[in-house]
Scaffold this active site. Sequence first.
Site, PDB file in Angstrom:
ATOM      1  N   ARG A   1       0.793  -1.227   0.000  1.00 19.76           N
ATOM      2  CA  ARG A   1       0.000   0.000   0.000  1.00 19.76           C
ATOM      3  C   ARG A   1       0.824   1.275   0.000  1.00 19.76           C
ATOM      4  NH1 ARG A   1      -2.793  -3.719   1.680  1.00 19.76           N
ATOM      5  NH2 ARG A   1      -0.864  -4.234   2.731  1.00 19.76           N
ATOM      6  N   THR A   2       1.778   1.342   0.928  1.00 20.70           N
ATOM      7  CA  THR A   2       2.444   2.629   1.113  1.00 20.70           C
ATOM      8  C   THR A   2       3.221   3.012  -0.149  1.00 20.70           C
ATOM      9  OG1 THR A   2       2.562   2.188   3.460  1.00 20.70           O
ATOM     10  CG2 THR A   2       3.967   3.945   2.635  1.00 20.70           C
TER      11      THR A   2
ATOM     12  N   LYS B   1      25.916  -3.352  -1.010  1.00 20.43           N
ATOM     13  CA  LYS B   1      27.363  -3.190  -1.220  1.00 20.43           C
ATOM     14  C   LYS B   1      28.001  -2.422  -0.066  1.00 20.43           C
ATOM     15  CE  LYS B   1      26.752  -2.744  -6.209  1.00 20.43           C
ATOM     16  NZ  LYS B   1      26.865  -1.762  -7.307  1.00 20.43           N
TER      17      LYS B   1
ATOM     18  N   ARG C   1      11.242   4.151   3.342  1.00 17.87           N
ATOM     19  CA  ARG C   1      10.902   3.211   4.421  1.00 17.87           C
ATOM     20  C   ARG C   1      12.171   2.455   4.800  1.00 17.87           C
ATOM     21  NH1 ARG C   1       5.884  -0.872   4.537  1.00 17.87           N
ATOM     22  NH2 ARG C   1       4.958   1.089   5.224  1.00 17.87           N
TER      23      ARG C   1
ATOM     24  N   HIS D   1       5.114   6.182  11.535  1.00 15.84           N
ATOM     25  CA  HIS D   1       4.609   6.005  10.171  1.00 15.84           C
ATOM     26  C   HIS D   1       3.622   7.156   9.908  1.00 15.84           C
ATOM     27  CE1 HIS D   1       3.382   4.306   6.491  1.00 15.84           C
ATOM     28  NE2 HIS D   1       3.140   3.063   6.851  1.00 15.84           N
TER      29      HIS D   1
HETATM   30  C1  NCD Z   1       1.776  -0.843   8.256  1.00 18.64           C
HETATM   31  C2  NCD Z   1       3.269  -0.657   8.402  1.00 18.64           C
HETATM   32  O1  NCD Z   1       4.022  -0.849   7.452  1.00 18.64           O
HETATM   33  O2  NCD Z   1       3.664  -0.276   9.494  1.00 18.64           O
HETATM   34  N1  NCD Z   1       1.398  -1.072   6.934  1.00 18.64           N
HETATM   35  C3  NCD Z   1       1.142   0.003   6.141  1.00 18.64           C
HETATM   36  O3  NCD Z   1       1.984   0.823   5.876  1.00 18.64           O
HETATM   37  N2  NCD Z   1      -0.116   0.160   5.721  1.00 18.64           N
HETATM   38  C4  NCD Z   1       1.215  -1.842   9.191  1.00 18.64           C
HETATM   39  C5  NCD Z   1       1.790  -3.204   9.208  1.00 18.64           C
HETATM   40  O4  NCD Z   1       2.710  -3.550   8.447  1.00 18.64           O
HETATM   41  O5  NCD Z   1       1.283  -3.997  10.000  1.00 18.64           O
END
Ligand code: NCD
Length: 309
Positions: A51-52, A80, A101, A129
């Site tokens: 999703r993200t 590397k 991320r 997040h």
């Molecule tokens: C979440 C995350 O990555 O922290 N997912 C997301 O970004 N929608 C929640 C999760 O991974 O449980």
Amino acid sequence: MRHLIDPMDLSVEEIDHLLTLAQDIIDNKEKYSEVCKGKKLATLFFEPSTRTRLSFEAAMMELGGNVLGFSSASSSSSTKGESVGDTVKIVSCYANIIAMRHYKEGAPMLASMKSDVPIINAGDGGHNHPTQTLADLLTIKREKGRLNNMTIGFCGDLMFGRTVHSLIKAMSRYEGIKFILISPDELKLPDYIRTEVIEKNNIPYEEISSLEDAIGSLDVLYMTRVQKERFFNEADYIRLKDTYILDKSKLALARPDLSILHPLPRVNEISVEVDDDPRACYFRQALNGKYVRMALIMDLLGLDKDFKA
Ligand code: NCD
């Protein structure tokens, strides 16, 4: 130049502006279709995501911009031995804005110190997040019509769930909020959030272990999966993973106007039979995530000024 690393980097007014802009984007999509023409977003994902990452990419495309990036640490030069700082220094030569991320807490913050372009934290370890929080806030606002005066239950892995940490921080600034923290003992909310955020702001809260006992008093139920990748020991994960499963029988104890949120991915914690219930908001929440990321990209690139949302 601004970055978004922690949800508290945004004031309540700025959040309000982003949610209003996101709603205007939803209502007038064509108006925004060329705002980012000629701009590039880089997605640097050192940890898995569906999703993200894809919603960031879709957001930039719907604004008329382009995207580049990588979706796992193994396909980047970090294998590397390149540092996050060097990676970001290089990528800021190629892109106007970066969503990152990382499995290490604080990596996007470090990146922001080296970057020549805005950095968005798309999740750092078990820490924060903030863009999921924006999706959560937009969902609560659209479903409930308000962000104040409500009881929110957080259920599942409150220890490692970064979406929980960030949403608690953000919600702690609204009036009339009460938190019910539902978790097994081993997965309780970290002390620093309980004391530094909840208690410091005098927000009423309860810590309990039974979802059935709590569900009837909730306006919003925020379900989370047990964060397998943050466990040191597989046996602990297996023992705790199915502690909570929201199904129709538990939902029968809830209010008719409950809103069920989940950042997704879900594993077992919400039974699929719940998906058709009008109280299940999690798929709408994932869509809201794209619109609020469009608003955020515009804002951080300074492109929202000409749009009176
Ligand atoms: C979440 C995350 O990555 O922290 N997912 C997301 O970004 N929608 C929640 C999760 O991974 O449980």
